[in-house]
Design an enzyme around this catalytic site. Structure first.
Site, PDB file in Angstrom:
ATOM      1  N   GLU A 160       5.937  15.747 -23.881  1.00 18.87           N
ATOM      2  CA  GLU A 160       4.702  15.099 -24.306  1.00 18.87           C
ATOM      3  C   GLU A 160       3.717  16.124 -24.835  1.00 18.87           C
ATOM      4  O   GLU A 160       2.953  15.847 -25.774  1.00 18.87           O
ATOM      5  CB  GLU A 160       4.089  14.335 -23.120  1.00 18.87           C
ATOM      6  CG  GLU A 160       2.841  13.525 -23.459  1.00 18.87           C
ATOM      7  CD  GLU A 160       1.529  14.263 -23.241  1.00 18.87           C
ATOM      8  OE1 GLU A 160       0.466  13.677 -23.491  1.00 18.87           O
ATOM      9  OE2 GLU A 160       1.566  15.447 -22.814  1.00 18.87           O
ATOM     10  N   GLU A 161       3.739  17.312 -24.238  1.00 13.24           N
ATOM     11  CA  GLU A 161       2.717  18.305 -24.547  1.00 13.24           C
ATOM     12  C   GLU A 161       2.799  18.846 -25.972  1.00 13.24           C
ATOM     13  O   GLU A 161       1.840  19.437 -26.469  1.00 13.24           O
ATOM     14  CB  GLU A 161       2.794  19.464 -23.541  1.00 13.24           C
ATOM     15  CG  GLU A 161       2.490  19.066 -22.100  1.00 13.24           C
ATOM     16  CD  GLU A 161       1.038  18.653 -21.862  1.00 13.24           C
ATOM     17  OE1 GLU A 161       0.260  18.637 -22.840  1.00 13.24           O
ATOM     18  OE2 GLU A 161       0.683  18.347 -20.715  1.00 13.24           O
ATOM     19  N   HIS A 193       4.586  11.273 -18.496  1.00 12.96           N
ATOM     20  CA  HIS A 193       5.317  12.465 -18.964  1.00 12.96           C
ATOM     21  C   HIS A 193       5.526  13.418 -17.805  1.00 12.96           C
ATOM     22  O   HIS A 193       4.647  13.614 -16.956  1.00 12.96           O
ATOM     23  CB  HIS A 193       4.624  13.112 -20.161  1.00 12.96           C
ATOM     24  CG  HIS A 193       3.402  13.921 -19.883  1.00 12.96           C
ATOM     25  ND1 HIS A 193       3.446  15.253 -19.529  1.00 12.96           N
ATOM     26  CD2 HIS A 193       2.078  13.597 -19.949  1.00 12.96           C
ATOM     27  CE1 HIS A 193       2.215  15.724 -19.400  1.00 12.96           C
ATOM     28  NE2 HIS A 193       1.358  14.731 -19.635  1.00 12.96           N
ATOM     29  N   ASP A 249      -4.594   8.301  -4.496  1.00 15.73           N
ATOM     30  CA  ASP A 249      -4.240   7.162  -3.642  1.00 15.73           C
ATOM     31  C   ASP A 249      -4.613   5.840  -4.311  1.00 15.73           C
ATOM     32  O   ASP A 249      -3.798   4.902  -4.409  1.00 15.73           O
ATOM     33  CB  ASP A 249      -4.961   7.315  -2.307  1.00 15.73           C
ATOM     34  CG  ASP A 249      -4.496   6.314  -1.257  1.00 15.73           C
ATOM     35  OD1 ASP A 249      -3.473   5.635  -1.472  1.00 15.73           O
ATOM     36  OD2 ASP A 249      -5.151   6.217  -0.204  1.00 15.73           O
ATOM     37  N   ASP A 285      -1.942   2.871  -5.822  1.00 19.01           N
ATOM     38  CA  ASP A 285      -1.958   1.483  -5.359  1.00 19.01           C
ATOM     39  C   ASP A 285      -2.301   0.514  -6.494  1.00 19.01           C
ATOM     40  O   ASP A 285      -1.790  -0.613  -6.538  1.00 19.01           O
ATOM     41  CB  ASP A 285      -2.954   1.323  -4.217  1.00 19.01           C
ATOM     42  CG  ASP A 285      -2.462   1.961  -2.920  1.00 19.01           C
ATOM     43  OD1 ASP A 285      -1.238   2.183  -2.798  1.00 19.01           O
ATOM     44  OD2 ASP A 285      -3.295   2.238  -2.041  1.00 19.01           O
ATOM     45  N   ASP A 323       0.874  -1.164   0.000  1.00 16.25           N
ATOM     46  CA  ASP A 323       0.000   0.000   0.000  1.00 16.25           C
ATOM     47  C   ASP A 323       0.916   1.220   0.000  1.00 16.25           C
ATOM     48  O   ASP A 323       1.563   1.516   1.004  1.00 16.25           O
ATOM     49  CB  ASP A 323      -0.891  -0.026   1.241  1.00 16.25           C
ATOM     50  CG  ASP A 323      -1.867   1.131   1.291  1.00 16.25           C
ATOM     51  OD1 ASP A 323      -1.724   2.068   0.471  1.00 16.25           O
ATOM     52  OD2 ASP A 323      -2.765   1.121   2.141  1.00 16.25           O
TER      53      ASP A 323
END
Length: 317
Positions: free
Chosen positions: A171-172, A125, A302, A306, A43
């Protein structure tokens, strides 16, 4: 993500000890008592991911308000992440390219061990747009895979497949860094990439839970993880061809990933299943100056972090 123009840890020690004890009680010799145990993913502490985002925000604040390609904030962001990976024991390399008359950089980090002809990659990115600090787009993905990589090191994971993490530049402007990386690989090196997982915008403030549906096996790993938590997912369509999985897919590599939405509007049905706000964008601060640390949904960040850890542990075993 590029805008379209117009547009718990399981206890390996306990499992191993139990298997050895059973073997000894049955009279098996040490040579016969071969233990096969698969550790569960940890976790990952979202507080650590948020701390990384805080550092990326500080870097942007000190460097013209952004972390864009060719700007000082990007180089500082790369140095920050590289330093943590080097300290954790990864083998890192920086790949240089040129885009728009400016130098750009990809950061590649390899974990020790695993079959070299079966490489599981995870990437995000690292650059923002010039308009803002890019904390959701895409500090969220960059920080999430960083903390998963550090969890790999903390666990001293010994994967069957080789693990590689990547942070892409520019990436942009059209997936420039990731395209350069894929194009720089010889055909035999491309064929060694078992799978590429892409993580772009993981903490949108009005989040959806979208899973790339390009490859059934990779999709299932993520969908099953969310289903076990009673969270409905939908196929990712808003970002098709708009992030760093695209050059890998074009090269014949199977791809997967996660996304929480950008400028598209959440429907009422989606709001009902995810508890969001219908009629509003998944990320109202997409490509804007307000894409700051305040522009993050902690729960989505979160959960997605995970889910990444689970995928890395599962797919590399």
């Amino acid at each position: 993500m590029k805008r379209i123009a117009s547009i718990r840890r399981g206890s390996l020690a306990a499992a191993t000890g139990a298997a050895l004890a059973a073997a000894l009680l049955s009279g098996a010799s040490g040579a016969e008592a071969t233990v096969s145990a698969k550790a569960a993913a940890p976790d990952v502490d979202v507080a650590a991911v948020k701390a990384d985002l805080g550092e990326l925000q500080s870097i942007a604040d000190a460097n013209g308000g952004n972390r864009a390609h060719g700007e000082p904030g990007y180089q500082k962001s790369l140095d920050f992440i590289k330093g943590k990976l080097d300290e954790a024991g990864f083998t890192t390399s920086v790949q240089e390219f040129t885009s728009g008359g400016k130098k750009g950089y990809n950061l590649i980090a390899d974990w020790k061990g695993g079959a070299d002809d079966k490489v599981v990659m995870a990437g995000s990115h690292l650059d923002s747009v010039e308009a803002g600090p890019g904390i959701n787009d895409n500090g969220s993905g960059s920080a999430a895979i960083l903390e998963v990589a550090l969890a790999v090191a903390k666990a001293d994971l010994q994967p069957a497949k080789h693990l590689r993490f990547a942070w892409w530049g520019d990436e942009e402007d059209g997936m420039v860094g990731s395209t350069h990386y894929v194009d720089s690989l010889a055909a035999d090196e491309q064929s060694k990439i078992d799978s590429y997982l892409n993580f772009d915008m993981l903490g949108s403030p009005n989040p959806g839970y979208f899973v790339y549906d390009d490859d059934p096996e990779l999709e299932k790993v993520f969908k099953d993880w969310y289903a076990a938590k009673n969270i409905t997912t939908e196929p990712e369509t808003e970002g098709d061809g708009r992030s760093d999985h695209a050059p890998f897919k074009d090269a014949g590599v199977r791809v997967g990933g996660l996304f929480t939405g950008a400028e598209a509007t959440m429907s009422q049905e989606q709001a009902d299943q995810w508890g969001g706000k219908a009629g509003e964008a998944f990320d109202p601060c997409y490509h804007s100056a307000c894409d700051k640390t305040s522009n993050i949904d902690d729960k989505a960040l979160d959960l997605n972090t995970d889910a990444i850890a689970n995928a890395i542990w599962t797919l590399s075993s």
